[in-house]
Design a protein around this motif. Sequence first.
Motif, PDB file in Angstrom:
ATOM      1  N   LEU A 178      27.161   7.938  18.918  1.00 20.60           N
ATOM      2  CA  LEU A 178      26.908   8.838  17.599  1.00 20.60           C
ATOM      3  C   LEU A 178      25.428   9.498  18.084  1.00 20.60           C
ATOM      4  CD1 LEU A 178      27.370   9.633  14.567  1.00 20.60           C
ATOM      5  CD2 LEU A 178      25.775   7.893  14.005  1.00 20.60           C
ATOM      6  N   TYR A 179      25.285  10.815  18.207  1.00 17.00           N
ATOM      7  CA  TYR A 179      24.115  11.370  18.492  1.00 17.00           C
ATOM      8  C   TYR A 179      23.560  12.115  17.380  1.00 17.00           C
ATOM      9  CZ  TYR A 179      25.387  10.664  23.342  1.00 17.00           C
ATOM     10  OH  TYR A 179      25.740   9.961  24.604  1.00 17.00           O
ATOM     11  N   LEU A 180      22.412  11.385  17.155  1.00 20.63           N
ATOM     12  CA  LEU A 180      21.753  12.096  16.014  1.00 20.63           C
ATOM     13  C   LEU A 180      20.394  12.900  16.172  1.00 20.63           C
ATOM     14  CD1 LEU A 180      21.244   8.027  14.461  1.00 20.63           C
ATOM     15  CD2 LEU A 180      22.794  10.067  13.203  1.00 20.63           C
ATOM     16  N   CYS A 181      20.299  13.832  15.485  1.00 16.90           N
ATOM     17  CA  CYS A 181      19.151  14.654  15.581  1.00 16.90           C
ATOM     18  C   CYS A 181      18.141  14.503  14.231  1.00 16.90           C
ATOM     19  CB  CYS A 181      19.680  16.048  15.199  1.00 16.90           C
ATOM     20  SG  CYS A 181      18.339  17.318  15.191  1.00 16.90           S
ATOM     21  N   ALA A 182      17.076  14.590  14.394  1.00 17.85           N
ATOM     22  CA  ALA A 182      15.870  14.212  13.238  1.00 17.85           C
ATOM     23  C   ALA A 182      14.801  15.314  13.460  1.00 17.85           C
ATOM     24  CB  ALA A 182      15.428  12.898  13.418  1.00 17.85           C
ATOM     25  N   SER A 183      14.145  15.582  12.282  1.00 22.08           N
ATOM     26  CA  SER A 183      12.874  16.537  12.490  1.00 22.08           C
ATOM     27  C   SER A 183      12.020  15.863  11.531  1.00 22.08           C
ATOM     28  CB  SER A 183      13.316  17.902  11.997  1.00 22.08           C
ATOM     29  OG  SER A 183      13.587  17.619  10.439  1.00 22.08           O
ATOM     30  N   SER A 184      10.559  16.437  11.857  1.00 21.21           N
ATOM     31  CA  SER A 184       9.484  15.870  11.262  1.00 21.21           C
ATOM     32  C   SER A 184       8.390  16.691  11.073  1.00 21.21           C
ATOM     33  CB  SER A 184       8.976  14.351  11.816  1.00 21.21           C
ATOM     34  OG  SER A 184       8.449  14.613  12.884  1.00 21.21           O
ATOM     35  N   GLN A 185       7.563  16.365  10.251  1.00 21.11           N
ATOM     36  CA  GLN A 185       6.258  17.330  10.155  1.00 21.11           C
ATOM     37  C   GLN A 185       5.160  16.503  10.786  1.00 21.11           C
ATOM     38  OE1 GLN A 185       6.221  19.176   6.253  1.00 21.11           O
ATOM     39  NE2 GLN A 185       6.004  17.193   5.174  1.00 21.11           N
ATOM     40  N   ARG A 186       4.214  17.136  10.927  1.00 17.56           N
ATOM     41  CA  ARG A 186       2.808  16.372  11.137  1.00 17.56           C
ATOM     42  C   ARG A 186       2.122  16.547   9.737  1.00 17.56           C
ATOM     43  NH1 ARG A 186      -0.163  15.179  15.466  1.00 17.56           N
ATOM     44  NH2 ARG A 186       1.028  16.582  16.912  1.00 17.56           N
ATOM     45  N   SER A 187       1.856  15.127   9.178  1.00 16.07           N
ATOM     46  CA  SER A 187       1.205  15.088   7.932  1.00 16.07           C
ATOM     47  C   SER A 187       0.711  13.621   7.785  1.00 16.07           C
ATOM     48  CB  SER A 187       2.072  15.319   6.670  1.00 16.07           C
ATOM     49  OG  SER A 187       2.991  14.337   6.645  1.00 16.07           O
ATOM     50  N   GLY A 188      -0.310  13.827   6.600  1.00 17.76           N
ATOM     51  CA  GLY A 188      -0.953  12.667   6.656  1.00 17.76           C
ATOM     52  C   GLY A 188      -0.659  11.801   5.471  1.00 17.76           C
ATOM     53  N   GLY A 189       0.562  12.209   4.856  1.00 13.53           N
ATOM     54  CA  GLY A 189       0.892  11.211   3.768  1.00 13.53           C
ATOM     55  C   GLY A 189       2.237  10.878   3.496  1.00 13.53           C
ATOM     56  N   ASP A 190       2.978  11.609   4.427  1.00  9.73           N
ATOM     57  CA  ASP A 190       4.400  11.527   4.556  1.00  9.73           C
ATOM     58  C   ASP A 190       5.019  11.284   5.835  1.00  9.73           C
ATOM     59  OD1 ASP A 190       6.980  13.815   3.728  1.00  9.73           O
ATOM     60  OD2 ASP A 190       7.175  11.682   4.121  1.00  9.73           O
ATOM     61  N   TYR A 191       5.896  10.059   6.108  1.00  9.82           N
ATOM     62  CA  TYR A 191       6.018   9.983   7.435  1.00  9.82           C
ATOM     63  C   TYR A 191       7.332  10.721   7.738  1.00  9.82           C
ATOM     64  CZ  TYR A 191       6.471   6.282  11.068  1.00  9.82           C
ATOM     65  OH  TYR A 191       6.220   5.536  12.290  1.00  9.82           O
ATOM     66  N   GLY A 192       8.041  11.319   6.811  1.00  7.97           N
ATOM     67  CA  GLY A 192       8.928  12.593   6.918  1.00  7.97           C
ATOM     68  C   GLY A 192       9.885  12.926   7.922  1.00  7.97           C
ATOM     69  N   TYR A 193      10.377  11.832   8.509  1.00  5.79           N
ATOM     70  CA  TYR A 193      11.503  12.099   9.340  1.00  5.79           C
ATOM     71  C   TYR A 193      12.897  12.216   8.555  1.00  5.79           C
ATOM     72  CZ  TYR A 193       8.444  10.566  13.304  1.00  5.79           C
ATOM     73  OH  TYR A 193       7.413  10.388  14.075  1.00  5.79           O
ATOM     74  N   THR A 194      13.439  13.254   8.920  1.00  3.27           N
ATOM     75  CA  THR A 194      14.815  13.629   8.302  1.00  3.27           C
ATOM     76  C   THR A 194      15.829  13.650   9.528  1.00  3.27           C
ATOM     77  OG1 THR A 194      13.767  15.058   6.651  1.00  3.27           O
ATOM     78  CG2 THR A 194      16.078  15.230   6.697  1.00  3.27           C
ATOM     79  N   PHE A 195      16.863  12.765   9.330  1.00  4.61           N
ATOM     80  CA  PHE A 195      18.000  12.562  10.095  1.00  4.61           C
ATOM     81  C   PHE A 195      19.281  13.217   9.854  1.00  4.61           C
ATOM     82  CE2 PHE A 195      16.778   9.410  13.399  1.00  4.61           C
ATOM     83  CZ  PHE A 195      15.898   8.867  12.678  1.00  4.61           C
ATOM     84  N   GLY A 196      19.915  13.996  10.750  1.00  5.04           N
ATOM     85  CA  GLY A 196      21.254  14.474  10.390  1.00  5.04           C
ATOM     86  C   GLY A 196      22.108  13.432  10.284  1.00  5.04           C
ATOM     87  N   SER A 197      23.506  13.892   9.951  1.00 11.20           N
ATOM     88  CA  SER A 197      24.603  12.777   9.921  1.00 11.20           C
ATOM     89  C   SER A 197      25.085  12.500  11.261  1.00 11.20           C
ATOM     90  CB  SER A 197      25.866  13.396   9.008  1.00 11.20           C
ATOM     91  OG  SER A 197      25.019  13.442   7.528  1.00 11.20           O
ATOM     92  N   GLY A 198      24.847  13.565  12.257  1.00 11.27           N
ATOM     93  CA  GLY A 198      25.226  12.747  13.666  1.00 11.27           C
ATOM     94  C   GLY A 198      26.607  13.585  14.084  1.00 11.27           C
TER      95      GLY A 198
END
Lengths: 114, 111
Positions: A88-108
């Motif tokens: 299963l190949y997963l893609c994720a994205s994130s933003q640089r921020s100080g208060g949110d670990y903000g990694y969002t993954f796709g369903s693969g």
Amino acid sequence: DTEVTQTPKHLVMGMTNKKSLKCEQHMGHRAMYWYKQKAKKPPELMFVYSYEKLSINESVPSRFSPECPNSSLLNLHLHALQPEDSALYLCASSQRSGGDYGYTFGSGTRLTVV
Amino acid sequence: LAKTTQPISMDSYEGQEVNITCSHNNIATNDYITWYQQFPSQGPRFIIQGYKTKVTNEVASLFIPADRKSSTLSLPRVSLSDTAVYYCLVGEDTGFQKLVFGTGTRLLVSP
């Protein structure tokens, strides 16, 4: 839009084929990632793109070739894969921020190499 | 990156409270603790993040003792749909970095 969209959801390819996986996000995230996950194992990092530039390559074989055409798109080009690359190949994205670990993954994308 | 240790698996019944503990003895001063949930054939989903003491959201609570060498994810009144793998991760609260997953805890909720 708070999603990471991956296409296709399923892919079967022969060892001599060339195929591509696609990942798209419209959250304005400036980091995007590819992970590989084998059955009953945790996701393993493959690549990290930061501001459309490759910043981390976890010693991934050259038969996997990532590409980031713009800040919303991430591709993974596949060529001459082996059956053990099935995963299963997963893609994720994130933003640089100080208060949110903000990694969002796709369903693969479920990849099967035959 | 701090290494984490979690139980491999846990079993529970519907309606019970489930507590999953994660050990992270080498946690650094700037590290946060984050938990993700993953269902089969789906990507991990962020559950909760904390730095110290207690954090609560609509899904779970996270308890972190003063020494921060461990943390406990608490899921109140679990249902069958909470059957999943739960990952504890420790790292700085910034994006653009490696997100390294440990082995995770496989939670099975039975009727």
